[in-house]
Design an enzyme around this catalytic site. Structure first.
Site, PDB file in Angstrom:
ATOM      1  N   LEU A 154      -6.187  23.940  17.096  1.00  0.00           N
ATOM      2  CA  LEU A 154      -6.651  22.673  17.657  1.00  0.00           C
ATOM      3  C   LEU A 154      -8.188  22.624  17.314  1.00  0.00           C
ATOM      4  O   LEU A 154      -8.371  23.644  16.714  1.00  0.00           O
ATOM      5  CB  LEU A 154      -6.121  23.286  18.311  1.00  0.00           C
ATOM      6  CG  LEU A 154      -4.684  23.126  19.115  1.00  0.00           C
ATOM      7  CD1 LEU A 154      -4.987  23.257  21.046  1.00  0.00           C
ATOM      8  CD2 LEU A 154      -4.125  21.933  19.075  1.00  0.00           C
ATOM      9  N   SER A 155      -8.455  21.437  16.977  1.00  0.00           N
ATOM     10  CA  SER A 155      -9.512  21.097  16.111  1.00  0.00           C
ATOM     11  C   SER A 155     -10.544  21.989  17.155  1.00  0.00           C
ATOM     12  O   SER A 155     -12.204  22.268  16.645  1.00  0.00           O
ATOM     13  CB  SER A 155      -9.932  19.738  16.031  1.00  0.00           C
ATOM     14  OG  SER A 155     -10.378  19.318  17.594  1.00  0.00           O
ATOM     15  N   GLU A 156     -10.481  22.307  18.561  1.00  0.00           N
ATOM     16  CA  GLU A 156     -11.418  22.945  19.506  1.00  0.00           C
ATOM     17  C   GLU A 156     -11.115  23.528  20.107  1.00  0.00           C
ATOM     18  O   GLU A 156      -9.809  22.862  20.888  1.00  0.00           O
ATOM     19  CB  GLU A 156     -12.832  21.829  19.747  1.00  0.00           C
ATOM     20  CG  GLU A 156     -13.386  20.933  19.591  1.00  0.00           C
ATOM     21  CD  GLU A 156     -14.201  21.636  18.645  1.00  0.00           C
ATOM     22  OE1 GLU A 156     -14.693  23.026  18.968  1.00  0.00           O
ATOM     23  OE2 GLU A 156     -14.681  21.270  17.723  1.00  0.00           O
ATOM     24  N   THR A 157     -11.422  24.614  20.891  1.00  0.00           N
ATOM     25  CA  THR A 157     -10.771  25.457  22.107  1.00  0.00           C
ATOM     26  C   THR A 157     -12.439  26.047  23.225  1.00  0.00           C
ATOM     27  O   THR A 157     -12.689  26.290  22.094  1.00  0.00           O
ATOM     28  CB  THR A 157     -10.457  26.853  21.847  1.00  0.00           C
ATOM     29  OG1 THR A 157      -9.097  26.595  21.690  1.00  0.00           O
ATOM     30  CG2 THR A 157      -9.494  27.702  22.432  1.00  0.00           C
TER      31      THR A 157
END
Length: 262
Positions: free
Chosen positions: A44-47
């Protein structure tokens, strides 16, 4: 070892909208390389990783490729998890980022979550054909923020129709690129690209609005603005300038609750 993980769609009021983020509550930081591997596996784009302390939550954000200084949608998603699933009873969460300082999220009466972030310092610079080479349409203005280049266009239609060469963008030493224009139904629209940090195009980028809000507040001579980040998932944001801070509001919904086996 089993680690709890949530996946939340931020800046959305329904699943499959907005920007998905993974949120992982921890008791202590895992090794950095392991946190990066988990973020890459999530893809995902961010964790975001959070740790509860007595009066605040520590927070760190990872793209699939690198740790970043600030992320809006994953902070919004983390607040949603804390409010909805982690037993937090107050309406104001204080986060602390080692890279960005104190960040607050307030739960409003109407269910919106409001980020309180530092306003970015932006400056207009001369248009560079080399830096803008990855976009099919030349901008009318070019700005530089703390992390991103910002290209301003005349019409929303140009943002929607833009063709992007990610290979060219990846040559530029920057976190990302924002393209933006006045909106037809909202004050401004945008898109965000960050191939150098492992995110080709982000569906909704909260941190970009710490740059976009002061830019459009000055252009439109107003301190409260509405915005849409255009993408296949799209997302709507309400933005407000308050001194040297930017307040960014949106909804969030839980998509998944699970566990990681390591």
């Amino acid at each position: 070892m089993e680690i709890k993980i949530y996946q939340v769609d931020a800046f959305a009021n329904h699943v499959f909208g907005g920007n998905p983020a993974a949120i992982i509550p921890l008791e202590r930081w895992l090794p950095d390389d392991l946190m990066q591997k988990i973020a890459a596996e999530n893809n995902l784009s961010e964790t975001a990783y959070i740790i509860k302390e007595i009066d605040k939550y520590l927070i760190r954000w990872f793209t699939p490729a690198v740790e970043v200084d600030l992320c809006g949608h994953a902070t919004l998603a983390a607040a949603h998890v804390i409010f909805s699933h982690e037993g937090f009873e107050d309406n104001l969460i204080s986060f602390y980022s080692p890279r960005s300082g104190v960040l607050e999220v307030e739960r409003e009466n109407d269910g919106l979550l409001t980020l309180d972030f530092p306003k970015d310092t932006i400056r207009q610079i001369e248009i560079s054909k080399e830096i803008a080479a990855g976009f099919s349409i030349a901008p009318i203005e070019m700005w530089k923020g703390g992390s991103d280049y910002i290209f301003v266009y005349e019409k929303e239609e140009q943002i929607l129709e833009m063709e992007v060469d990610l290979f060219e963008l990846a040559k530029v030493d920057t976190r990302g690129f924002i393209i933006t224009a006045p909106g037809e139904a909202v004050d401004f629209v945008s898109r965000w690209f960050g191939p150098r940090v492992g995110v080709d195009e982000d569906p909704v980028t909260g941190s970009a609005h710490t740059s976009l809000t002061p830019l459009w507040a000055e252009k439109l001579n107003k301190d409260k603005l509405t915005a849409v980040q255009q993408s296949k998932r799209s997302g709507k944001l309400s933005c407000k300038i308050v001194g040297e801070r930017v307040k960014i509001s949106g909804n969030a919904v839980t998509y998944m609750i699970g566990s990681i086996s390591i």
